[in-house]
Design a protein around this motif. Structure first.
Motif, PDB file in Angstrom:
ATOM      1  N   GLY A 180      57.915 -24.840 -11.770  1.00  0.00           N
ATOM      2  CA  GLY A 180      59.138 -24.936 -12.552  1.00  0.00           C
ATOM      3  C   GLY A 180      60.337 -25.249 -11.692  1.00  0.00           C
ATOM      4  O   GLY A 180      61.254 -25.978 -12.110  1.00  0.00           O
ATOM      5  N   ALA A 181      60.354 -24.712 -10.475  1.00  0.00           N
ATOM      6  CA  ALA A 181      61.469 -24.989  -9.564  1.00  0.00           C
ATOM      7  C   ALA A 181      61.520 -26.465  -9.212  1.00  0.00           C
ATOM      8  O   ALA A 181      62.592 -27.085  -9.193  1.00  0.00           O
ATOM      9  CB  ALA A 181      61.323 -24.134  -8.302  1.00  0.00           C
ATOM     10  N   PRO A 186      64.985 -23.783 -15.016  1.00  0.00           N
ATOM     11  CA  PRO A 186      65.377 -22.400 -14.743  1.00  0.00           C
ATOM     12  C   PRO A 186      64.789 -21.394 -15.728  1.00  0.00           C
ATOM     13  O   PRO A 186      64.575 -20.233 -15.373  1.00  0.00           O
ATOM     14  CB  PRO A 186      66.906 -22.426 -14.827  1.00  0.00           C
ATOM     15  N   LEU A 187      64.530 -21.805 -16.978  1.00  0.00           N
ATOM     16  CA  LEU A 187      63.934 -20.866 -17.926  1.00  0.00           C
ATOM     17  C   LEU A 187      62.539 -20.453 -17.467  1.00  0.00           C
ATOM     18  O   LEU A 187      62.215 -19.256 -17.422  1.00  0.00           O
ATOM     19  CB  LEU A 187      63.855 -21.499 -19.325  1.00  0.00           C
ATOM     20  N   ALA A 236      65.380  -7.723  -5.535  1.00  0.00           N
ATOM     21  CA  ALA A 236      64.940  -8.054  -6.881  1.00  0.00           C
ATOM     22  C   ALA A 236      66.124  -8.416  -7.777  1.00  0.00           C
ATOM     23  O   ALA A 236      66.061  -9.382  -8.545  1.00  0.00           O
ATOM     24  CB  ALA A 236      64.164  -6.880  -7.477  1.00  0.00           C
ATOM     25  N   ARG A 237      67.199  -7.669  -7.666  1.00  0.00           N
ATOM     26  CA  ARG A 237      68.384  -7.964  -8.496  1.00  0.00           C
ATOM     27  C   ARG A 237      68.961  -9.326  -8.149  1.00  0.00           C
ATOM     28  O   ARG A 237      69.407 -10.069  -9.036  1.00  0.00           O
ATOM     29  CB  ARG A 237      69.432  -6.868  -8.331  1.00  0.00           C
ATOM     30  N   ALA A 238      68.961  -9.684  -6.876  1.00  0.00           N
ATOM     31  CA  ALA A 238      69.485 -10.990  -6.468  1.00  0.00           C
ATOM     32  C   ALA A 238      68.634 -12.125  -7.048  1.00  0.00           C
ATOM     33  O   ALA A 238      69.166 -13.156  -7.475  1.00  0.00           O
ATOM     34  CB  ALA A 238      69.529 -11.082  -4.948  1.00  0.00           C
ATOM     35  N   LEU A 239      67.324 -11.926  -7.073  1.00  0.00           N
ATOM     36  CA  LEU A 239      66.442 -12.958  -7.629  1.00  0.00           C
ATOM     37  C   LEU A 239      66.713 -13.181  -9.108  1.00  0.00           C
ATOM     38  O   LEU A 239      66.703 -14.313  -9.594  1.00  0.00           O
ATOM     39  CB  LEU A 239      64.984 -12.551  -7.442  1.00  0.00           C
ATOM     40  N   LEU A 240      66.952 -12.090  -9.829  1.00  0.00           N
ATOM     41  CA  LEU A 240      67.148 -12.191 -11.270  1.00  0.00           C
ATOM     42  C   LEU A 240      68.563 -12.615 -11.644  1.00  0.00           C
ATOM     43  O   LEU A 240      68.774 -13.255 -12.680  1.00  0.00           O
ATOM     44  CB  LEU A 240      66.834 -10.837 -11.929  1.00  0.00           C
ATOM     45  N   ALA A 241      69.532 -12.280 -10.797  1.00  0.00           N
ATOM     46  CA  ALA A 241      70.925 -12.518 -11.151  1.00  0.00           C
ATOM     47  C   ALA A 241      71.321 -13.983 -11.069  1.00  0.00           C
ATOM     48  O   ALA A 241      72.092 -14.475 -11.898  1.00  0.00           O
ATOM     49  CB  ALA A 241      71.838 -11.691 -10.248  1.00  0.00           C
ATOM     50  N   ALA A 242      70.804 -14.711 -10.103  1.00  0.00           N
ATOM     51  CA  ALA A 242      71.236 -16.104  -9.902  1.00  0.00           C
ATOM     52  C   ALA A 242      70.098 -16.926  -9.318  1.00  0.00           C
ATOM     53  O   ALA A 242      70.109 -17.263  -8.131  1.00  0.00           O
ATOM     54  CB  ALA A 242      72.459 -16.148  -8.989  1.00  0.00           C
ATOM     55  N   PRO A 243      69.095 -17.266 -10.138  1.00  0.00           N
ATOM     56  CA  PRO A 243      67.972 -18.033  -9.591  1.00  0.00           C
ATOM     57  C   PRO A 243      68.332 -19.461  -9.214  1.00  0.00           C
ATOM     58  O   PRO A 243      67.630 -20.081  -8.415  1.00  0.00           O
ATOM     59  CB  PRO A 243      66.951 -18.021 -10.735  1.00  0.00           C
ATOM     60  N   GLY A 244      69.445 -19.986  -9.736  1.00  0.00           N
ATOM     61  CA  GLY A 244      69.867 -21.342  -9.401  1.00  0.00           C
ATOM     62  C   GLY A 244      69.594 -22.314 -10.532  1.00  0.00           C
ATOM     63  O   GLY A 244      69.040 -21.965 -11.573  1.00  0.00           O
ATOM     64  N   ALA A 245      69.988 -23.576 -10.305  1.00  0.00           N
ATOM     65  CA  ALA A 245      69.816 -24.612 -11.317  1.00  0.00           C
ATOM     66  C   ALA A 245      69.144 -25.864 -10.771  1.00  0.00           C
ATOM     67  O   ALA A 245      68.409 -26.547 -11.482  1.00  0.00           O
ATOM     68  CB  ALA A 245      71.170 -24.985 -11.934  1.00  0.00           C
ATOM     69  N   PRO A 247      66.596 -28.093  -8.107  1.00  0.00           N
ATOM     70  CA  PRO A 247      65.285 -27.842  -7.483  1.00  0.00           C
ATOM     71  C   PRO A 247      65.397 -27.093  -6.158  1.00  0.00           C
ATOM     72  O   PRO A 247      64.590 -26.190  -5.886  1.00  0.00           O
ATOM     73  CB  PRO A 247      64.713 -29.248  -7.302  1.00  0.00           C
ATOM     74  N   ALA A 248      66.378 -27.434  -5.345  1.00  0.00           N
ATOM     75  CA  ALA A 248      66.519 -26.771  -4.047  1.00  0.00           C
ATOM     76  C   ALA A 248      66.872 -25.290  -4.215  1.00  0.00           C
ATOM     77  O   ALA A 248      66.309 -24.419  -3.534  1.00  0.00           O
ATOM     78  CB  ALA A 248      67.581 -27.481  -3.210  1.00  0.00           C
ATOM     79  N   GLN A 249      67.811 -25.006  -5.129  1.00  0.00           N
ATOM     80  CA  GLN A 249      68.212 -23.614  -5.351  1.00  0.00           C
ATOM     81  C   GLN A 249      67.062 -22.795  -5.927  1.00  0.00           C
ATOM     82  O   GLN A 249      66.784 -21.672  -5.481  1.00  0.00           O
ATOM     83  CB  GLN A 249      69.413 -23.569  -6.299  1.00  0.00           C
ATOM     84  N   LEU A 250      66.387 -23.352  -6.915  1.00  0.00           N
ATOM     85  CA  LEU A 250      65.284 -22.635  -7.543  1.00  0.00           C
ATOM     86  C   LEU A 250      64.121 -22.429  -6.575  1.00  0.00           C
ATOM     87  O   LEU A 250      63.485 -21.367  -6.558  1.00  0.00           O
ATOM     88  CB  LEU A 250      64.809 -23.393  -8.781  1.00  0.00           C
ATOM     89  N   THR A 251      63.855 -23.420  -5.738  1.00  0.00           N
ATOM     90  CA  THR A 251      62.784 -23.293  -4.752  1.00  0.00           C
ATOM     91  C   THR A 251      63.096 -22.204  -3.736  1.00  0.00           C
ATOM     92  O   THR A 251      62.211 -21.428  -3.340  1.00  0.00           O
ATOM     93  CB  THR A 251      62.553 -24.641  -4.046  1.00  0.00           C
ATOM     94  N   ALA A 252      64.352 -22.113  -3.325  1.00  0.00           N
ATOM     95  CA  ALA A 252      64.744 -21.051  -2.389  1.00  0.00           C
ATOM     96  C   ALA A 252      64.551 -19.670  -3.027  1.00  0.00           C
ATOM     97  O   ALA A 252      64.095 -18.724  -2.366  1.00  0.00           O
ATOM     98  CB  ALA A 252      66.196 -21.243  -1.966  1.00  0.00           C
ATOM     99  N   THR A 253      64.877 -19.561  -4.311  1.00  0.00           N
ATOM    100  CA  THR A 253      64.694 -18.293  -5.007  1.00  0.00           C
ATOM    101  C   THR A 253      63.216 -17.938  -5.103  1.00  0.00           C
ATOM    102  O   THR A 253      62.816 -16.788  -4.861  1.00  0.00           O
ATOM    103  CB  THR A 253      65.306 -18.372  -6.420  1.00  0.00           C
ATOM    104  N   VAL A 254      62.394 -18.909  -5.431  1.00  0.00           N
ATOM    105  CA  VAL A 254      60.957 -18.656  -5.546  1.00  0.00           C
ATOM    106  C   VAL A 254      60.369 -18.271  -4.188  1.00  0.00           C
ATOM    107  O   VAL A 254      59.515 -17.372  -4.097  1.00  0.00           O
ATOM    108  CB  VAL A 254      60.239 -19.880  -6.128  1.00  0.00           C
TER     109      VAL A 254
END
Length: 273
Positions: A180-181, A186-187, A236-245, A247-254
């Motif tokens: 998904g990233a 993001p959903l 865990a809170r950081a992961l849920l609060a702002a996963p990003g929008a 591909p680069a941001q979402l991949t970093a979160t994952v």
């Protein structure tokens, strides 16, 4: 804990309804964690046939009472009431025979996760015995609920092992989140990560031999348990609060989520308790 007199009287009236076996105070109030504005949750344990007409008469004409199945397959009925003194009370129906069957399954290391309104990560069947273990019987004329409460005080070792082993799915979900990233979804990423963290939370509670009743407040408690890695809560809170929008941001979160999942799984496997 001081219990409003109206609740004692209500519990005594409830057990006069044909089919009602007993009443247990549950939720945050039973655990001594309630806020001043917290509702009072009453588990109304019954066996069929339950006299719904009598139950509705007791609730009063202005209160809607949902019978078995009216609220879903697991939290299957009840009512929201306000007493004359303004106390907010929830009746939550519990089929006692079904609770006993779930408890037998839990002792064998079997559990279910079902779809249920109000439970975004699914209703975990061990909640049934957990509610009794952590609850406070208010009316129990046969003594059956008190006996079951004593039995559920000991967390089943087979259930503990099964829920710890289930943490494998958290890693599978982070692998799915990576797809998904890459697609800037993001959903999908958020759903995968929240589910993964929910699974880790259940595993951490089981490792510590603690009953996890629902999602509310569970992450904060899990972060303090012995097998939680350093910084589990803030990470865990950081992961849920702002996963990003992007591909680069979402991949970093994952990537960060994968690290947290792997650390937690390693500690679940090696931390004694």
């Amino acid at each position: 804990m001081d219990l409003p007199a109206a609740l004692h009287a209500m519990a005594a009236r409830l057990v006069t309804v044909p089919g009602v076996v007993g009443v247990v105070l549950g939720g945050s109030r039973a655990r001594g964690e309630g806020r001043p504005d917290s509702d009072w949750d009453l588990g109304v344990y019954y066996r069929e046939p339950l006299d719904l007409a009598a139950l509705r008469a007791l609730a009063g004409p202005d209160t809607e009472v949902a019978g078995p199945g009216g609220w879903g397959p697991w939290v299957n009925g009840g009512a929201w009431l306000t007493t004359d003194d303004g106390t907010a009370v929830d009746w939550i129906l519990r089929d006692l025979d079904r609770v006993a069957r779930v408890w037998a399954d839990c002792r064998e290391g079997r559990y279910e996760v079902g779809v249920q309104p109000g439970h975004p990560l699914g209703f975990h069947s061990p909640c049934y015995p957990g509610e009794l273990a952590l609850g406070r019987p208010l009316a129990d004329p046969t003594g059956e609920l008190t006996a079951l409460r004593r039995a559920t005080a000991a967390y089943p070792e087979r259930l503990r092992r099964a829920l710890i082993a289930a943490a494998w799915e958290a890693e599978f979900l982070t692998d799915n989140a990576a797809k998904g990233a890459a697609g800037a979804d993001p959903l999908h990423v958020s759903l995968c990560l929240s589910h993964a963290l929910g699974i880790l939370t259940q595993s951490l509670f089981a490792h510590a031999r603690r009953w996890c009743l629902n999602e509310k407040g569970a992450l904060a408690t899990a972060a303090r348990l012995p097998a939680a890695p350093p910084g589990f809560g803030p990470r865990a809170r950081a992961l849920l609060a702002a996963p990003g929008a992007t591909p680069a941001q979402l991949t970093a979160t994952v990537t960060a989520a994968r690290d947290l999942v792997r650390e937690t799984r390693a500690l679940l496997a090696t931390t004694p308790h």
